[in-house]
Design a protein around this motif. Structure first.
Motif, short mmCIF file in Angstrom:
data_model
loop_
_atom_site.label_atom_id
_atom_site.label_comp_id
_atom_site.label_asym_id
_atom_site.label_seq_id
_atom_site.Cartn_x
_atom_site.Cartn_y
_atom_site.Cartn_z
N GLU A 115 0.83 -1.20 0.00
CA GLU A 115 0.00 0.00 0.00
C GLU A 115 0.87 1.26 0.00
N GLN A 116 1.95 1.25 0.75
CA GLN A 116 2.86 2.40 0.78
C GLN A 116 3.53 2.60 -0.57
N ILE A 117 3.95 1.50 -1.22
CA ILE A 117 4.55 1.60 -2.55
C ILE A 117 3.57 2.23 -3.52
N LEU A 118 2.32 1.77 -3.49
CA LEU A 118 1.30 2.31 -4.38
C LEU A 118 1.02 3.78 -4.08
N GLN A 119 0.93 4.15 -2.81
CA GLN A 119 0.69 5.55 -2.44
C GLN A 119 1.81 6.45 -2.96
N LEU A 120 3.06 5.99 -2.83
CA LEU A 120 4.18 6.76 -3.34
C LEU A 120 4.12 6.89 -4.85
N ALA A 121 3.77 5.81 -5.52
CA ALA A 121 3.66 5.86 -6.99
C ALA A 121 2.60 6.87 -7.41
N PHE A 122 1.42 6.78 -6.82
CA PHE A 122 0.34 7.71 -7.17
C PHE A 122 0.73 9.15 -6.85
N ALA A 123 1.36 9.36 -5.72
CA ALA A 123 1.75 10.71 -5.30
C ALA A 123 2.77 11.34 -6.25
N HIS A 124 3.57 10.50 -6.89
CA HIS A 124 4.60 11.01 -7.80
C HIS A 124 4.22 10.86 -9.27
N GLY A 125 2.98 10.53 -9.53
CA GLY A 125 2.51 10.43 -10.91
C GLY A 125 3.05 9.24 -11.68
N VAL A 126 3.48 8.23 -10.98
CA VAL A 126 4.00 7.02 -11.63
C VAL A 126 2.82 6.18 -12.09
N LYS A 127 2.87 5.75 -13.35
CA LYS A 127 1.81 4.90 -13.88
C LYS A 127 1.87 3.53 -13.20
N VAL A 128 0.70 3.00 -12.89
CA VAL A 128 0.60 1.71 -12.21
C VAL A 128 -0.22 0.77 -13.09
N ARG A 129 0.23 -0.44 -13.19
CA ARG A 129 -0.49 -1.45 -13.95
C ARG A 129 -0.73 -2.66 -13.05
N THR A 130 -1.92 -3.23 -13.15
CA THR A 130 -2.26 -4.41 -12.36
C THR A 130 -2.02 -5.66 -13.18
N ASP A 131 -1.16 -6.53 -12.68
CA ASP A 131 -0.89 -7.82 -13.32
C ASP A 131 -0.43 -8.76 -12.21
N SER A 132 -1.38 -9.46 -11.61
CA SER A 132 -1.06 -10.28 -10.42
C SER A 132 -0.07 -11.40 -10.72
N ASP A 133 -0.16 -12.01 -11.90
CA ASP A 133 0.78 -13.08 -12.23
C ASP A 133 2.21 -12.55 -12.32
N LEU A 134 2.38 -11.43 -13.02
CA LEU A 134 3.71 -10.84 -13.15
C LEU A 134 4.21 -10.36 -11.79
N ALA A 135 3.35 -9.75 -11.00
CA ALA A 135 3.75 -9.29 -9.67
C ALA A 135 4.24 -10.46 -8.82
N GLN A 136 3.57 -11.59 -8.92
CA GLN A 136 3.99 -12.77 -8.16
C GLN A 136 5.37 -13.23 -8.59
N ILE A 137 5.63 -13.26 -9.90
CA ILE A 137 6.95 -13.65 -10.41
C ILE A 137 8.01 -12.67 -9.92
N LEU A 138 7.73 -11.37 -10.08
CA LEU A 138 8.71 -10.36 -9.71
C LEU A 138 8.93 -10.26 -8.21
N SER A 139 7.96 -10.70 -7.42
CA SER A 139 8.11 -10.64 -5.96
C SER A 139 9.19 -11.61 -5.46
N GLU A 140 9.55 -12.56 -6.28
CA GLU A 140 10.59 -13.53 -5.91
C GLU A 140 11.99 -12.99 -6.15
N ILE A 141 12.09 -11.84 -6.80
CA ILE A 141 13.39 -11.25 -7.14
C ILE A 141 13.81 -10.29 -6.04
N GLU A 142 15.06 -10.33 -5.68
CA GLU A 142 15.58 -9.42 -4.66
C GLU A 142 15.63 -8.00 -5.21
N VAL A 143 15.43 -7.04 -4.32
CA VAL A 143 15.51 -5.63 -4.69
C VAL A 143 16.91 -5.33 -5.23
N ASP A 144 16.97 -4.50 -6.26
CA ASP A 144 18.19 -4.10 -6.98
C ASP A 144 18.74 -5.18 -7.90
#
Length: 98
Positions: free
Chosen positions: A42-71
């Motif tokens: 929720e904080q990530i999304l709030q920051l994105a919206f606050a800074h005008g970052v486009k957000v796309r919903t894709d639960s399958d891709l989010a699940q795959i990418l959630s397994e990757i370490e930051v950076d």
């Protein structure tokens, strides 16, 4: 043990957010810059919206990418989906891909 650990069904319903970044270098790969579930998502999304970052919903891709370490760069399995997202973002910004 947290309350969410005791209730796996609740964990599955928690929002998941992944932030990607990339630079304009042709050889650069997109990488995960933030990842979180529940309140952190929720904080990530709030920051994105606050800074005008486009957000796309894709639960399958989010699940795959959630397994990757930051950076870390995204894996080959996710290239096609991420390239579609980047293409969409370029169109939204009316900026041609490099």
């Amino acid at each position: 043990m947290t309350q969410n650990d005791e209730n796996p069904a609740k964990n599955a319903d928690d929002p998941l957010a992944i932030a990607l970044s990339y630079d304009d270098s042709p050889a650069a790969l997109a990488k995960v810059t933030a990842s979180g579930k529940g309140d952190v998502a929720e904080q990530i999304l709030q920051l994105a919206f606050a800074h005008g970052v486009k957000v796309r919903t894709d639960s399958d891709l989010a699940q795959i990418l959630s397994e990757i370490e930051v950076d870390c760069p995204i894996p080959l399995e996710a290239f096609a989906a991420v390239s579609e997202i980047l293409s969409y973002l370029y169109r939204c910004q009316e900026k041609p891909p490099v």
